[in-house]
Design a protein around this motif. Structure first.
Motif, mmCIF file in Angstrom:
data_model
loop_
_atom_site.group_PDB
_atom_site.id
_atom_site.type_symbol
_atom_site.label_atom_id
_atom_site.label_comp_id
_atom_site.label_asym_id
_atom_site.label_seq_id
_atom_site.Cartn_x
_atom_site.Cartn_y
_atom_site.Cartn_z
ATOM 1 N N CYS A 85 0.834 -1.200 0.000
ATOM 2 C CA CYS A 85 0.000 0.000 0.000
ATOM 3 C C CYS A 85 0.870 1.252 0.000
ATOM 4 N N CYS A 90 -0.451 4.445 5.306
ATOM 5 C CA CYS A 90 0.673 3.499 5.278
ATOM 6 C C CYS A 90 1.998 4.223 5.070
ATOM 7 N N CYS A 126 -4.464 2.101 -0.861
ATOM 8 C CA CYS A 126 -5.360 1.823 0.269
ATOM 9 C C CYS A 126 -6.043 0.474 0.135
ATOM 10 N N CYS A 130 -6.083 0.706 7.058
ATOM 11 C CA CYS A 130 -5.256 1.849 7.467
ATOM 12 C C CYS A 130 -4.896 1.788 8.952
HETATM 13 S S1 FES Z 1 -3.580 3.720 3.539
HETATM 14 FE FE1 FES Z 1 -2.745 1.751 3.472
HETATM 15 S S2 FES Z 1 -4.430 0.505 3.944
HETATM 16 FE FE2 FES Z 1 -5.294 2.467 3.852
#
Ligand code: FES
Length: 159
Positions: A85, A90, A126, A130
């Protein structure tokens, strides 16, 4: 066993049928590319002029869309797919360090497959995990709070 959906090998005739079946849709380019990607697991470069002819677009336009979107693979995937991600939560939890670690560990850049065809490394934006950043997905399975050591362990189990 691979966690990937079984994809057929590239078949120019079958690809042409898909293009012709969808070419009358509004904004047909994206549905065509998605259908090809779903059918074969990637979109072979040889189909670019075919799509361009059928949709009356330039090859550069088709190529531009194909390469712009991460969703479309340009080559067959390896036996396993690791998606890291790159979205904000992340990134703020050392996601970039994890990404760099994975690149070094696998000796690939994003979008590439290891020389032994074992693992394809891709970006995703994503995974809905998160709260457990940094996150990754391996063959469709989510993993949260991924450290370099945790990645090494998971990758070591992929044959
Ligand atoms: S920002 Fe990585 S899982 Fe949502």
């Amino acid at each position: 066993m691979s966690g990937l959906a079984a994809a057929r090998s590239w078949d120019a005739k079958a690809a042409l049928s898909i293009v012709q079946e969808k070419k009358s849709l509004d904004g047909a380019l994206m549905p065509i590319l998605h259908a090809l990607n779903d059918a074969f697991g990637y979109v072979d470069a040889t189909v670019v002029p075919v799509i361009a002819d059928e949709l009356n677009l330039s090859r550069a336009e088709v190529h531009g869309v194909l390469t712009f979107y991460h969703d479309f693979r340009k080559a067959p995937a390896g036996r396993h797919v690791v998606k890291v991600c790159r979205a904000e939560a992340c990134q703020s939890m050392a996601g970039r360090d994890l990404e760099e670690h994975i690149k070094k560990h696998l000796r690939v850049e994003l979008g590439e497959t290891t020389a032994d065809k074992r693992i394809t490394f891709e970006a995703v934006y994503c995974l809905g995990l998160c709260a457990c950043a940094p996150s990754m997905m391996v063959d469709g399975k989510l993993h949260g709070r991924v450290t370099p050591a945790k990645f090494d362990k998971i990758a070591g189990e992929l044959r």
